[in-house]
Each structure stands twice: as C-alpha cells, then as structure tokens.
Design a protein around this motif. Structure first.
Motif, PDB file in Angstrom:
ATOM      1  N   ASP A 124       0.856  -1.184   0.000  1.00 18.31           N
ATOM      2  CA  ASP A 124       0.000   0.000   0.000  1.00 18.31           C
ATOM      3  C   ASP A 124       0.892   1.234   0.000  1.00 18.31           C
ATOM      4  OD1 ASP A 124      -2.397  -1.511   0.411  1.00 18.31           O
ATOM      5  OD2 ASP A 124      -1.827  -1.713   2.516  1.00 18.31           O
ATOM      6  N   LEU A 125       0.540   2.192  -0.844  1.00 12.95           N
ATOM      7  CA  LEU A 125       1.205   3.497  -0.898  1.00 12.95           C
ATOM      8  C   LEU A 125       0.145   4.541  -1.176  1.00 12.95           C
ATOM      9  CD1 LEU A 125       4.288   2.975  -3.258  1.00 12.95           C
ATOM     10  CD2 LEU A 125       4.376   3.549  -0.851  1.00 12.95           C
ATOM     11  N   SER A 126       0.067   5.559  -0.381  1.00 16.46           N
ATOM     12  CA  SER A 126      -0.840   6.688  -0.642  1.00 16.46           C
ATOM     13  C   SER A 126      -2.222   6.238  -1.113  1.00 16.46           C
ATOM     14  CB  SER A 126      -0.233   7.611  -1.695  1.00 16.46           C
ATOM     15  OG  SER A 126       1.044   8.013  -1.326  1.00 16.46           O
ATOM     16  N   ASN A 127      -2.831   5.363  -0.359  1.00 14.84           N
ATOM     17  CA  ASN A 127      -4.183   4.881  -0.672  1.00 14.84           C
ATOM     18  C   ASN A 127      -4.286   4.095  -1.975  1.00 14.84           C
ATOM     19  OD1 ASN A 127      -5.196   6.070   1.689  1.00 14.84           O
ATOM     20  ND2 ASN A 127      -5.373   8.035   0.648  1.00 14.84           N
ATOM     21  N   SER A 128      -3.183   3.597  -2.495  1.00 13.22           N
ATOM     22  CA  SER A 128      -3.186   2.728  -3.682  1.00 13.22           C
ATOM     23  C   SER A 128      -2.627   1.371  -3.290  1.00 13.22           C
ATOM     24  CB  SER A 128      -2.331   3.328  -4.799  1.00 13.22           C
ATOM     25  OG  SER A 128      -2.899   4.524  -5.264  1.00 13.22           O
ATOM     26  N   LYS A 129      -3.181   0.331  -3.894  1.00 13.52           N
ATOM     27  CA  LYS A 129      -2.703  -1.044  -3.645  1.00 13.52           C
ATOM     28  C   LYS A 129      -2.005  -1.563  -4.890  1.00 13.52           C
ATOM     29  CE  LYS A 129      -5.673  -3.053  -0.155  1.00 13.52           C
ATOM     30  NZ  LYS A 129      -4.683  -3.212   0.859  1.00 13.52           N
ATOM     31  N   TYR A 130      -0.914  -2.269  -4.671  1.00 12.72           N
ATOM     32  CA  TYR A 130      -0.119  -2.857  -5.750  1.00 12.72           C
ATOM     33  C   TYR A 130       0.092  -4.333  -5.437  1.00 12.72           C
ATOM     34  CZ  TYR A 130       0.864   2.070  -6.508  1.00 12.72           C
ATOM     35  OH  TYR A 130       0.740   3.413  -6.717  1.00 12.72           O
ATOM     36  N   GLU A 180      -0.735  -2.468 -10.701  1.00 13.93           N
ATOM     37  CA  GLU A 180      -1.758  -1.687 -10.032  1.00 13.93           C
ATOM     38  C   GLU A 180      -3.046  -2.038 -10.767  1.00 13.93           C
ATOM     39  OE1 GLU A 180      -2.623   2.826  -8.533  1.00 13.93           O
ATOM     40  OE2 GLU A 180      -1.491   2.576 -10.388  1.00 13.93           O
ATOM     41  N   GLY A 181      -3.874  -2.844 -10.134  1.00 13.98           N
ATOM     42  CA  GLY A 181      -5.032  -3.413 -10.836  1.00 13.98           C
ATOM     43  C   GLY A 181      -4.519  -4.367 -11.897  1.00 13.98           C
TER      44      GLY A 181
END
Length: 164
Positions: free
Chosen positions: A39-45, A61-62
């Motif tokens: 998780d980084l800055s409200n994004s999932k990888y 990412e997605g």
C-alpha cells in the motif's frame, strides 16, 4: 539525500517510514512465496511471479503492469519500469558479506539508493536503513521503486537465511 527506515513486526509485514511517518506497507501472503502486495498513498499494488518457473516477477496496479524484474545469471536483479509509458532499466544488487548492503543503480551504474539490513537475532525479524540520492528523490514512481527494492532485499535475505 533522504533517509528511510523499514521495520518488520513479523516476517510477513514490513513498514516503510520517513521521519517516523508511514510511507507504505509491504505484506507477504505467506512465507517462502514471492507473491505480496503493498500500500502506498491509498493505492494497492500486487507483486506476482509470472511464467512457468516464476522467474519474472510483475508489479501491477489493478491490471496495469508498472514494472517487471528478474534475477540475472550473476545474482543481480534487473528491474524494468513502465511509468508514464516509458521503459527505464535499473539493477538491484547485493554488496559485501560482513558489511552487507543492497544497492539500486541506473543503467549507467549511478547509485540511486543503498539499503543496509538490520537483523534482530532475538526475534529473527529484520529491518533496513535506506539512503537515497538526490537524483532518486526527483523520480516519478520513487516510492514504488523503494517498495520494489524492499521486496528484492527480502528475497536476498530469505535466500541467505535458508543457507544458514
């Protein structure tokens, strides 16, 4: 130059901080697997091995592939990023035995970051001290490269622990 710290609460969860502020978390699905997410800055990888032998690892990412990496014949990890539709290459390598560290360089061999492991023998957890160059600090996707470098360092550390 910027300083980061990585702490692990167990062998599956790693927390990246800068000035005591959490930048991201790397979580492994299980021990001895290359699959992970961060998780980084409200994004999932997602980090997933690909191919029959799983020798190439993709970061997505997605469904969008942001980078790929694989181990080279000499033990270096070759990273290809695809940020902003531009392909850029990096090398992640292990350096030293007694004063060991990990280094991320660009294709010209310029050091972009240095990671020094900090093993806690009593709990068998480890963290890292990371120092980045001024050049690295200007990169688009630098936090993604930091987390990918953490994953690469964990791979090396797990291989060394398995050999002990």
């Amino acid at each position: 130059m910027t300083e980061y710290k990585v702490k692990s609460s167990n062998s599956l969860v790693f927390e990246l901080t800068k000035n005591e502020i959490i930048i991201g978390n790397l979580t492994y699905k299980s021990w001895f697997k290359f699959s992970a997410e961060f998780d980084l800055s409200n994004s999932k990888y997602q980090i997933e091995p690909k191919g029959f032998w799983g020798t190439t690892i993709e970061l997505k990412e997605g469904e969008k592939i942001l980078l790929k990496f694989r181990m080279n014949w000499n033990g270096d990890i070759v990273i290809q990023t695809y940020f902003n539709e531009t392909k850029v290459g990096y090398i992640f390598k292990h350096r030293g035995i007694f004063k060991e560290s990990f280094v991320l360089t660009d294709e010209a061999g310029t050091e972009l970051l240095v990671m020094k492991p900090d093993l806690k023998w009593y709990s068998m957890n480890y963290g890292y001290q990371i120092t980045t160059s001024d050049t690295f600090d200007t990169f688009i996707g630098k936090d993604i490269l930091l987390m990918t470098s953490l994953h690469c360092a964990n791979y090396y550390m797990s291989m060394m622990m398995a050999g002990m």
